[in-house]
Design a protein around this motif. Structure first.
Motif, PDB file in Angstrom:
ATOM      1  N   THR A  82       0.849  -1.178  -0.177  1.00 27.59           N
ATOM      2  CA  THR A  82      -0.038   0.101   0.051  1.00 27.59           C
ATOM      3  C   THR A  82       0.724   1.345   0.186  1.00 27.59           C
ATOM      4  OG1 THR A  82      -1.727  -1.213   1.477  1.00 27.59           O
ATOM      5  CG2 THR A  82      -1.919   1.077   1.207  1.00 27.59           C
ATOM      6  N   LEU A  86       0.837   4.487  -2.392  1.00 30.04           N
ATOM      7  CA  LEU A  86       0.429   5.957  -1.907  1.00 30.04           C
ATOM      8  C   LEU A  86       1.611   6.895  -2.155  1.00 30.04           C
ATOM      9  CD1 LEU A  86      -1.556   4.687   1.228  1.00 30.04           C
ATOM     10  CD2 LEU A  86      -2.582   5.567  -0.961  1.00 30.04           C
ATOM     11  N   GLY A 322      -5.420   3.797  -3.446  1.00 30.05           N
ATOM     12  CA  GLY A 322      -4.525   4.986  -3.905  1.00 30.05           C
ATOM     13  C   GLY A 322      -5.473   6.122  -4.164  1.00 30.05           C
TER      14      GLY A 322
END
Length: 703
Positions: A82, A86, A322
């Motif tokens: 993740t 991001l 995102g």
């Protein structure tokens, strides 16, 4: 549906360690052969998050006086995939596709998550246009194949090398009809480009839909090198510390997966941490026999919500990452990167304990999504943070211990919290307590969106559910959030601040496969044969991976009405695939469609899109083993002034002070790993599993 395993039953006589990385804390729980439980909470260590995992695991084992060699399973939930998305820190990624299809990532599905923000722009594709390459080949919709020219493929490999490409996603048009063609291209590129991470889309998402398949393959390759490096380094360090046990990672779908397979399919662990928490709530809901449960998880960076119905979480076939709030439903999509792999349906908003409080140019208070994370963290931690956060607000409001939290591992400096809130209060023309209370209420408003996304938007009424609040900050906000949504009962389990780590300890080992199926639904023989092949593939994989015990199999149909764009997942009941079972599948689909969309059709309108088989091996550790209340002396009851509508002298107690008789709020209940707030108008008691049960009794009270 159960098949027998060929391996001896795994021993449950060794320790199991679960470690979950959060934005502020890394949570670790170790459980022994006699259900001895050792919780540990340490600060996360960005950018090298693996150090926090090692620190927490070693500290837990030392506290338990256990040698690392006694660990039988190392279980992990990670945010590494993740974070790579991001923070846009993934690999330099190329997309290899069929001629004239290089722009499929831009075209997408033409969705827009906001209607009236003219400044909004879609996120840039993870594979830049100059890094998207075409092959003069074609797999036609009727299955005819125009082969790839070997010289063209060799020239492409040379170009990828010259362009410094670190990862490649291969997605050819209609490759789900001829997967071996795409796998051959990917294999040739792997051979020509040693050290470059290569993904064949059919190995991740072998379904129709060029955009979804392309996006999923690109995301997988983009995070692949980062995940591979992280998993390899963490595994090496664990071995150096003497932890040589099998190493598994939580998938977005809620099952554990061997770390070696994760390296091949890192896209499957993007929602790793949130999924672990939902699994813990699922097991608790099954234990308490709750029909409908909202899982509410609030940590240092985000707040997350998920719905569990009849003991099972909702699982989506695709979602977006995102885009600020991760989305698994059709409404609101278009803000992030599409990923088509099974994932627990989780809605997420940027409101956590570390979320920064600010005032916009119009003079309105807002919270998040920017976070102070663990470095520097909230101002009250005394590590250099100079912007107010929700944690600072909770200190000013009197909700948090003004001396220390996390079992004394994190010192609190309340004067620093008050100082940073004073600047915000001055801009609002009020006092620090009022500004802090305003931030608390703004956060509640933001969190309601996440809960409604998994309830109201699915045609479910949140008032019919019980809320389970967990995470380091979840119990501080759970009762007020439930009140806002009309939920009467909130359950706060033991070890709530480490509940995602606990979920790792009780999660099942899981492996899933999917195949398109566009034949007539009434072709029972074809359905039976395809399900048999998928079941064999799943059980063979689990046996090869060394999973012992009985393998349970779940069969799933992706169904929709003719002309629809989206499918619903319908679990097929146990039994032989015959006409009566299909009739039951029709009935279940119509019922689910009516719940979700408010209408249903007739059998002749139904079409089948995909077949899925999920195989899993049940975990030997059950949730009830992990719910023992620590035997520490509860200590003396204290009093602290807390701000609600007004300042109120509020009893400060521990969980051990509660009994089966409801005690009226306001109350502050302090555990090692979290703090529970019981507002005025609510009551709290403890059940026989040591859960705090908060009930709203006064309909006029304000949280």
């Amino acid at each position: 549906m159960t098949t027998s395993g060929n391996h001896p039953t795994s021993s449950n006589s060794r320790w199991r360690v679960g470690a979950d990385i959060g934005g502020t804390f890394t949570d670790v729980i170790a459980i022994g052969p006699d259900a001895q439980l050792v919780p540990m909470k340490v600060l996360s260590t960005p950018p090298d998050f693996g150090t926090g995992v090692i620190n927490g695991a070693v500290a837990a084992l030392e506290q338990a006086e256990v040698e690392p060699s006694e660990v039988g399973a190392m279980l992990h939930a990670t945010t590494v995939a993740t974070n790579a998305i991001l923070e846009m820190q993934g690999a330099r990624t190329a997309l290899v596709t069929t001629k004239r299809f290089r722009d499929v990532l831009e075209l997408g599905r033409l969705r827009r998550p906001v209607l009236y923000d003219l400044s909004w722009q879609k996120p840039a594709p993870l594979a830049r246009r100059r890094h998207r390459y075409e092959l003069d080949q074609r797999i036609h919709a009727d299955g005819r194949i125009q082969s790839v020219d070997s010289e063209e493929l060799a020239a492409l490999a040379r170009q990828l090398h010259e362009d410094g490409i670190e990862a490649v996603a291969v997605c050819l048009i209609n490759s789900h009809l001829a997967p071996d063609v795409e796998r051959a291209v990917a294999g040739a590129l792997r051979e020509s480009l040693p050290g470059v991470y290569v993904t064949a889309s059919v190995d991740i998402s072998p379904e129709p839909g060029e955009f979804e398949r392309s996006s999923t393959a690109v995301v997988n390759s983009y995070v692949g090198p980062v995940v591979e490096s992280y998993v390899s380094e963490l595994g090496r360090t664990l071995r150096e510390r003497g932890i040589t046990a099998p190493f598994s990672i939580m998938q977005s779908s809620g099952g554990l997966l061997d770390a070696g397979v994760v390296v091949e399919r890192p896209v499957q662990i993007i929602e790793s941490g949130p999924a672990a928490g939902v699994i813990a709530v699922q097991k608790l809901a099954q234990l308490l026999e709750l029909d409908s449960v909202v899982a509410f998880d609030m940590g240092g960076t985000t707040a997350k919500a998920s719905l569990i119905e009849n003991g099972q979480p909702f699982v989506a076939n695709d979602y977006e990452v995102g885009g600020g709030m991760n989305i698994t439903r059709s409404m609101g999509k278009g803000a992030g990167y599409t990923v088509r792999v099974p994932s627990i349906d989780i809605a997420e908003v940027g409101a956590g304990g570390g979320s920064i409080i600010g005032v916009d140019p119009a003079g309105a208070l807002h919270v998040g999504p920017e976070s102070a994370s663990s470095r520097p963290g909230p101002a009250c931690y005394g590590q250099g943070g100079d912007r107010p956060t929700l944690t600072d607000a909770n200190v000013v409001l009197g909700y948090l211990n003004p001396a220390a939290i996390a079992g004394g591992r994190v010192t609190i400096e309340p004067e620093l919290a008050r100082k940073v809130l004073s600047a915000t209060a001055d801009r609002l023309g009020t006092e620090p307590e009022s500004a802090a209370r305003g931030a608390y209420e703004v956060a509640i408003s933001s969190m309601t969106k996440a809960v409604k996304a998994v309830t109201s938007e699915r045609g479910r009424d949140p008032r019919d559910a019980v809320m389970v609040a967990f995470g380091g900050a979840g119990p501080l906000y759970g009762a007020a959030l439930a009140r806002e949504l009309g939920i009467d009962t909130v359950v706060v389990p033991v070890h709530t601040g480490l509940f995602s780590s606990l979920g790792l300890l009780v999660a099942d080992t899981d492996y899933q496969v999917v195949t398109p199926f566009r034949d007539d639904l009434a072709d029972v023989a074809a359905l039976r044969e395809t399900f048999a092949d998928l079941t064999a593939a799943v059980t063979d994989h689990l046996h090869t991976a060394g999973d012992a015990g009985d393998i349970q199999v779940e069969r799933i149909l992706d169904m929709r009405y003719h002309g629809q764009r989206f499918e619903l997942r319908i679990p097929l009941p146990d039994g032989d695939v015959d006409d009566s079972l299909l009739a039951r599948a029709y009935e279940l689909f119509h019922t689910e469609h009516y719940k979700t969309y408010g209408r249903s059709g007739s059998d002749d309108l139904v079409e089948l899109v995909n077949l899925r088989v999920r195989g899993f091996v049940a975990n030997p550790v059950t949730i009830d083993q992990a719910l023992a209340l620590p035997s520490d002396d509860p200590g003396e009851r204290r009093t602290r002034t807390c701000r609600f509508d007004t300042d109120v002298a509020t009893p400060v107690i521990s969980r051990g002070h509660l009994s089966a008789t409801p005690e009226p709020g306001p109350l502050v209940i302090e555990d090692m790993d979290s703090t529970t707030l019981v507002p005025p108008g609510a009551t709290a008691r403890i059940d026989h599993y040591n859960n705090i049960i908060i009930s709203w009794t006064n309909t006029e009270a304000t949280a």
